[in-house]
Design a protein around this motif. Structure first.
Motif, PDB file in Angstrom:
ATOM      1  N   THR A 143       0.820  -1.216   0.000  1.00  0.00           N
ATOM      2  CA  THR A 143       0.000   0.000   0.000  1.00  0.00           C
ATOM      3  C   THR A 143       0.856   1.270   0.000  1.00  0.00           C
ATOM      4  O   THR A 143       0.435   2.306  -0.517  1.00  0.00           O
ATOM      5  CB  THR A 143      -0.941   0.043   1.216  1.00  0.00           C
ATOM      6  OG1 THR A 143      -0.193  -0.291   2.374  1.00  0.00           O
ATOM      7  CG2 THR A 143      -2.096  -0.915   1.053  1.00  0.00           C
ATOM      8  N   LEU A 181     -12.206   1.453  -3.995  1.00  0.00           N
ATOM      9  CA  LEU A 181     -13.547   1.397  -3.409  1.00  0.00           C
ATOM     10  C   LEU A 181     -13.591   2.081  -2.043  1.00  0.00           C
ATOM     11  O   LEU A 181     -14.477   2.885  -1.782  1.00  0.00           O
ATOM     12  CB  LEU A 181     -14.013  -0.061  -3.296  1.00  0.00           C
ATOM     13  CG  LEU A 181     -14.492  -0.690  -4.608  1.00  0.00           C
ATOM     14  CD1 LEU A 181     -14.802  -2.161  -4.419  1.00  0.00           C
ATOM     15  CD2 LEU A 181     -15.710   0.057  -5.162  1.00  0.00           C
ATOM     16  N   THR A 182     -12.612   1.781  -1.174  1.00  0.00           N
ATOM     17  CA  THR A 182     -12.648   2.423   0.140  1.00  0.00           C
ATOM     18  C   THR A 182     -12.479   3.926   0.014  1.00  0.00           C
ATOM     19  O   THR A 182     -13.155   4.702   0.682  1.00  0.00           O
ATOM     20  CB  THR A 182     -11.547   1.892   1.095  1.00  0.00           C
ATOM     21  OG1 THR A 182     -10.395   1.596   0.323  1.00  0.00           O
ATOM     22  CG2 THR A 182     -12.013   0.658   1.844  1.00  0.00           C
ATOM     23  N   ARG A 183     -11.601   4.349  -0.907  1.00  0.00           N
ATOM     24  CA  ARG A 183     -11.348   5.772  -1.089  1.00  0.00           C
ATOM     25  C   ARG A 183     -12.610   6.505  -1.572  1.00  0.00           C
ATOM     26  O   ARG A 183     -12.969   7.547  -1.043  1.00  0.00           O
ATOM     27  CB  ARG A 183     -10.200   5.979  -2.099  1.00  0.00           C
ATOM     28  CG  ARG A 183      -9.394   7.236  -1.872  1.00  0.00           C
ATOM     29  CD  ARG A 183      -8.718   7.227  -0.491  1.00  0.00           C
ATOM     30  NE  ARG A 183      -7.989   5.986  -0.278  1.00  0.00           N
ATOM     31  CZ  ARG A 183      -6.725   5.819  -0.638  1.00  0.00           C
ATOM     32  NH1 ARG A 183      -6.043   6.783  -1.181  1.00  0.00           N
ATOM     33  NH2 ARG A 183      -6.114   4.670  -0.419  1.00  0.00           N
ATOM     34  N   ASP A 220      -0.966   3.506  -2.551  1.00  0.00           N
ATOM     35  CA  ASP A 220      -1.800   4.602  -2.040  1.00  0.00           C
ATOM     36  C   ASP A 220      -1.619   5.914  -2.793  1.00  0.00           C
ATOM     37  O   ASP A 220      -2.596   6.515  -3.256  1.00  0.00           O
ATOM     38  CB  ASP A 220      -1.533   4.817  -0.537  1.00  0.00           C
ATOM     39  CG  ASP A 220      -2.446   3.917   0.299  1.00  0.00           C
ATOM     40  OD1 ASP A 220      -3.502   3.495  -0.240  1.00  0.00           O
ATOM     41  OD2 ASP A 220      -2.108   3.633   1.463  1.00  0.00           O
ATOM     42  N   ASP A 233     -15.733   5.553  -1.308  1.00  0.00           N
ATOM     43  CA  ASP A 233     -16.806   5.535  -0.322  1.00  0.00           C
ATOM     44  C   ASP A 233     -16.561   6.507   0.823  1.00  0.00           C
ATOM     45  O   ASP A 233     -17.489   7.032   1.410  1.00  0.00           O
ATOM     46  CB  ASP A 233     -17.000   4.112   0.225  1.00  0.00           C
ATOM     47  CG  ASP A 233     -17.563   3.227  -0.871  1.00  0.00           C
ATOM     48  OD1 ASP A 233     -18.106   3.778  -1.855  1.00  0.00           O
ATOM     49  OD2 ASP A 233     -17.443   1.986  -0.755  1.00  0.00           O
ATOM     50  N   GLU A 234     -15.251   6.754   1.122  1.00  0.00           N
ATOM     51  CA  GLU A 234     -14.896   7.713   2.171  1.00  0.00           C
ATOM     52  C   GLU A 234     -15.334   9.130   1.821  1.00  0.00           C
ATOM     53  O   GLU A 234     -15.761   9.876   2.663  1.00  0.00           O
ATOM     54  CB  GLU A 234     -13.365   7.777   2.314  1.00  0.00           C
ATOM     55  CG  GLU A 234     -12.821   6.828   3.352  1.00  0.00           C
ATOM     56  CD  GLU A 234     -11.289   6.792   3.270  1.00  0.00           C
ATOM     57  OE1 GLU A 234     -10.672   7.697   2.683  1.00  0.00           O
ATOM     58  OE2 GLU A 234     -10.737   5.808   3.786  1.00  0.00           O
ATOM     59  N   GLU A 249      -9.782  -2.746  -4.257  1.00  0.00           N
ATOM     60  CA  GLU A 249     -10.183  -2.500  -2.871  1.00  0.00           C
ATOM     61  C   GLU A 249      -9.832  -1.092  -2.426  1.00  0.00           C
ATOM     62  O   GLU A 249     -10.632  -0.398  -1.808  1.00  0.00           O
ATOM     63  CB  GLU A 249      -9.488  -3.504  -1.938  1.00  0.00           C
ATOM     64  CG  GLU A 249     -10.229  -4.825  -1.867  1.00  0.00           C
ATOM     65  CD  GLU A 249      -9.376  -5.908  -1.226  1.00  0.00           C
ATOM     66  OE1 GLU A 249      -8.585  -5.582  -0.303  1.00  0.00           O
ATOM     67  OE2 GLU A 249      -9.483  -7.067  -1.672  1.00  0.00           O
ATOM     68  N   LEU A 250      -8.616  -0.669  -2.779  1.00  0.00           N
ATOM     69  CA  LEU A 250      -8.174   0.657  -2.362  1.00  0.00           C
ATOM     70  C   LEU A 250      -9.075   1.743  -2.946  1.00  0.00           C
ATOM     71  O   LEU A 250      -9.473   2.676  -2.252  1.00  0.00           O
ATOM     72  CB  LEU A 250      -6.717   0.906  -2.792  1.00  0.00           C
ATOM     73  CG  LEU A 250      -5.663   0.082  -2.038  1.00  0.00           C
ATOM     74  CD1 LEU A 250      -4.279   0.310  -2.639  1.00  0.00           C
ATOM     75  CD2 LEU A 250      -5.655   0.454  -0.559  1.00  0.00           C
TER      76      LEU A 250
END
Ligand code: ADP
Ligand code: MG
Length: 483
Positions: free
Chosen positions: A423, A477-479, A427, A481-482, A474-475
């Motif tokens: 990451t 999607l989380t970003r 990132d 949604d945040e 995954e990275l």
């Protein structure tokens, strides 16, 4: 391939297939039966037909033919005898071939064939033992015919089918099945071009709906699978034309000419042999005990049709994949050896059925000659399953493995193809992509979820293909949604 379909007539076909056995020595003499020795170096006085010599039966001939009989569901005769088939020919110094006549050792079996549109069972009338004759060589000396007796006495089995075959394509499939079975059993190499598998075809036609068979002709000299199919189609057509124009089919032997793609007459019934078969006085009857039969049953390998079904049922393969992987025993063995190193039937099948088969086709080799062993191949698949490499990297490494002895993981490092899941590396790239595409982010949030592919693509590009796509997904999607 073309199949003659004639509404008015139906063909009736029966095949007589000779398979040369892979025994070390001849059928009745202790001398090598291997192919390729200098002419007349593999002969004994018996092979030369000298008076006073006596045949001694090679036990492996009996074992091999019983294997074939069991593999094709035949009954095995407790007691069978040899017979002399008498005729004169320069490559037959004894004046007779030892064969079996009215008591074949195997009888009443069957072979299942699978065509694209349907499956069918072809009856096996009998399988019997015999010895080969020598070879006449006509093309080395313009004035003489030369004789090589190395082949005289080589053990053969003859597999006679019921007249159950109706098309050239069925004949082709039947013959392929025989080849597959003898190869699985390891009793014959199955090579038609080299003559270790030979096929004569009996062909007749009859009006559809009529039960009585028509007069048959016998086709010889077809030294490839393709020629068997062609010759039968040619003959069916010839007979139909003949009958349609008022003629009558004459029982005769026809030779296939592979250059002209036609059959020509060899000999007619008037000259047909009377072989004067009689019981061979120099050999005792062949007695098959229960012990011998049990012993041979234990030696039988898993047969192709059983293996095919097991691959589908136990390994979850599709019918097509299982068919290809069990086509030869060597291929099925290769695949199953790979599974002992990596128990992932589908992933292993995928690589074998794509990349490995491609190489075999390109190089015209069989799996035995393939340069990568099952174990190193599974190490490559493992890298992909662990998401350490991408599909295209797997292909590149595979191509490199063909030429090198290095392991898949060494090559992945050397070729800089390992995917990054770190990451710390990913990132900042993900942040960058999101920051520089505000419109897409808006639309994604507005419900256009398929834009996820666009973001992953951008990250993959910026990482020069080295990012692990699952991780990237995954990275992102989380970003998103945040936000
Ligand atoms: P032979 O010993 O003269 O060759 P067989 O009776 O042993 O004769 O038959 C040889 C082959 O010919 C067998 O495979 C059989 O199925 C096939 N056969 C017999 N009659 C016909 C026919 N009318 N049409 C086509 N094939 C036939
Ligand atoms: Mg015949």
């Amino acid at each position: 391939m073309s199949t003659i379909s004639n509404e008015k007539y139906e063909a009736v076909i029966g095949l007589e297939v000779h398979a040369q056995l892979l025994t070390e020595s001849k059928a009745f003499a202790p001398v090598s039966s291997q192919y390729g020795g200098a002419p007349n170096t593999q002969v004994t006085p018996l092979c030369l037909g000298h008076p006073g010599t006596l045949p001694v039966l090679n036990e492996n001939l009996v074992r091999y033919i019983i294997k074939m009989g069991l593999a094709t569901g035949c009954s095995i005769a407790e007691k069978s005898i040899f017979a002399r088939k008498n005729y004169f020919y320069p490559d037959l110094p004894k004046g007779y071939q030892i064969s079996q006549y009215d008591t074949p050792i195997c009888y009443g079996g069957k072979i299942e064939i699978e065509l694209e549109e349907y499956n069918k069972t072809i009856g096996i009338t009998r399988i019997h033992m015999e010895e080969d004759a020598g070879k006449s060589i006509h093309d080395q000396d313009p004035y003489h015919t030369l004789v090589d007796l190395n082949r005289a006495g080589t053990p053969l089995i003859e597999i006679v089918s019921e007249p159950d075959i109706r098309t050239a394509s069925e004949a082709y499939h039947y013959l392929s099945k025989i080849k597959q079975i003898v190869q699985y059993l390891g009793i014959c190499d199955g090579n038609m071009e080299e003559g270790s598998l030979r096929c004569d075809a009996n062909v007749s036609i009859r009006p559809r709906g009529r039960e009585k068979f028509g007069t048959r002709t016998e086709l010889k000299n077809m030294n490839s699978f393709r020629n068997v199919e062609r010759a039968i189609n040619f003959e069916i057509e010839r007979q139909i034309e003949l009958v349609e124009s008022g003629g009558e089919v004459v029982q005769q032997t026809l030779l296939w000419d592979p250059n002209k793609l036609e059959t020509r007459q060899m000999r007619s019934k008037e000259e047909a042999h009377d072989y004067r078969y009689f019981p061979e006085p120099d050999l005792p009857p062949v007695v098959v005990t229960d012990e011998l039969l049990d012993d041979i049953k234990k030696e039988l390998p898993e047969l192709p049709s059983v293996r095919y079904k097991r691959f589908i049922k136990e390994l979850g393969l599709s019918e097509d994949d299982s068919y290809i992987l069990t086509e030869t025993r060597a291929m099925a063995d290769f695949y199953e050896e790979a599974l002992t190193h990596l128990n992932e039937p589908k992933a292993v099948a995928n690589l074998v059925l794509t990349e490995v088969l491609r190489v075999l086709n390109e190089q015209s080799i069989s799996i035995e000659a393939f340069s990568i062993q099952p174990k190193p191949l599974t190490e490559l698949i493992q890298l992909k399953l662990d998401d350490k490499i991408s599909s295209s990297a797997m292909q590149q490494i595979f191509n490199e493995m063909l030429k090198s002895d290095k392991s898949a993981s060494d090559l992945a490092k050397e070729m800089n193809l390992l995917q990054v899941s770190d990451t710390g590396f990913l990132d900042p790239i993900v942040d960058e992509v999101i920051a520089s595409n505000p419109d897409e982010v808006e639309r994604y949030k507005g419900g256009k979820k398929q834009l996820i592919g666009f973001f992953i693509g951008q990250v993959m590009q910026r990482s020069k293909g080295k990012a692990n796509p699952k991780m990237v997904r995954e990275l992102i999607l989380t970003r998103l949604d945040e936000q």
